[in-house]
Design a protein around this motif. Structure first.
Motif, PDB file in Angstrom:
ATOM      1  N   PRO A   1      19.704  33.023  18.517  1.00 44.82           N
ATOM      2  CA  PRO A   1      18.655  33.789  17.827  1.00 44.82           C
ATOM      3  C   PRO A   1      17.640  32.889  17.126  1.00 44.82           C
ATOM      4  CG  PRO A   1      20.844  34.572  17.209  1.00 44.82           C
ATOM      5  CD  PRO A   1      21.028  33.304  17.987  1.00 44.82           C
TER       6      PRO A   1
ATOM      7  N   PHE B   1      16.783  37.076  12.468  1.00 44.90           N
ATOM      8  CA  PHE B   1      17.666  38.218  12.277  1.00 44.90           C
ATOM      9  C   PHE B   1      16.818  39.384  11.781  1.00 44.90           C
ATOM     10  CE2 PHE B   1      20.683  34.877  12.392  1.00 44.90           C
ATOM     11  CZ  PHE B   1      21.930  35.426  12.650  1.00 44.90           C
TER      12      PHE B   1
ATOM     13  N   TRP C   1      20.889  43.726  13.305  1.00 47.64           N
ATOM     14  CA  TRP C   1      21.960  44.373  12.551  1.00 47.64           C
ATOM     15  C   TRP C   1      21.710  45.868  12.365  1.00 47.64           C
ATOM     16  CZ3 TRP C   1      26.723  43.062  11.668  1.00 47.64           C
ATOM     17  CH2 TRP C   1      27.091  41.724  11.605  1.00 47.64           C
TER      18      TRP C   1
ATOM     19  N   ALA D   1      26.325  42.081  14.973  1.00 48.40           N
ATOM     20  CA  ALA D   1      24.908  42.127  15.333  1.00 48.40           C
ATOM     21  C   ALA D   1      24.790  42.000  16.850  1.00 48.40           C
ATOM     22  CB  ALA D   1      24.148  40.986  14.660  1.00 48.40           C
ATOM     23  N   SER D   2      23.805  42.658  17.414  1.00 54.03           N
ATOM     24  CA  SER D   2      23.513  42.539  18.831  1.00 54.03           C
ATOM     25  C   SER D   2      22.539  41.376  19.013  1.00 54.03           C
ATOM     26  CB  SER D   2      22.891  43.845  19.334  1.00 54.03           C
ATOM     27  OG  SER D   2      22.543  43.746  20.685  1.00 54.03           O
ATOM     28  N   ILE D   3      22.830  40.494  19.954  1.00 53.43           N
ATOM     29  CA  ILE D   3      21.957  39.356  20.224  1.00 53.43           C
ATOM     30  C   ILE D   3      21.079  39.737  21.410  1.00 53.43           C
ATOM     31  CG2 ILE D   3      21.804  36.883  20.686  1.00 53.43           C
ATOM     32  CD1 ILE D   3      23.281  37.665  18.044  1.00 53.43           C
TER      33      ILE D   3
ATOM     34  N   ALA E   1      18.815  38.395  16.533  1.00 52.36           N
ATOM     35  CA  ALA E   1      20.043  39.134  16.245  1.00 52.36           C
ATOM     36  C   ALA E   1      19.647  40.370  15.446  1.00 52.36           C
ATOM     37  CB  ALA E   1      21.008  38.271  15.443  1.00 52.36           C
TER      38      ALA E   1
END
Length: 151
Positions: A109, A112, A29, A41-43, A27
């Motif tokens: 995820p 991060f 941010w 957040a983009s996964i 993930a």
């Protein structure tokens, strides 16, 4: 891997298939990913580009990341679904957005990244590896140069 990983865009104009499992799932941010993920957040799943087959015509947008690398982000020109990204610093790898997978459950995820860019309300799983900026380098596919660690 028993069967290929598949997915596509919302309208079905773009389809993809990978014959290998993802190298990493995380993930992100970073501020660019927040734009792509409607503020969250983009996964992202990272795949060996050589194992990926894409059908349909993509539209692309290029920009420069904080690292100085050129990022190419690809999306469906019909429905706008964000699908892929590639970095000039990580040749041989393609990032696929988890929301485009036929089985989004595969997008869990493992870590991060860019957590220092998350808004105060942003959810970050503290039981996973977390990195305030970019994570350590992801190994390049065989025959490719070593990746740069920044996105």
């Amino acid at each position: 891997m028993e069967r290929p990983i598949t997915g596509g865009c919302l309208c079905g104009s773009i389809r993809f298939q990978s014959t290998s499992a993802p190298i990493a799932t995380r993930a992100c941010w970073c501020r660019d990913c927040q734009y792509l993920a409607a503020g969250n957040a983009s996964i992202n799943l990272i795949f060996n580009k050589n194992d990926l087959t894409i059908t349909g015509t993509l539209q692309s947008y290029q920009s420069t990341a904080d690292s100085g690398n050129t990022m190419q982000r690809s999306f469906c020109p019909h429905c706008g679904t964000p699908l892929f990204s590639e970095s000039s610093g990580r040749s041989g790898l393609t990032v696929i957005r988890a929301g485009a997978l036929d089985d989004p459950g595969l997008g869990r995820p493992q870590s991060f990244i860019w957590t220092d860019r998350a808004p105060t309300w942003g959810l970050i799983d503290q039981s996973l590896r977390n990195h305030p900026r970019q994570s350590p380098a992801i190994p390049s596919p065989v025959g490719q140069p070593p990746p740069i660690t920044s996105s």
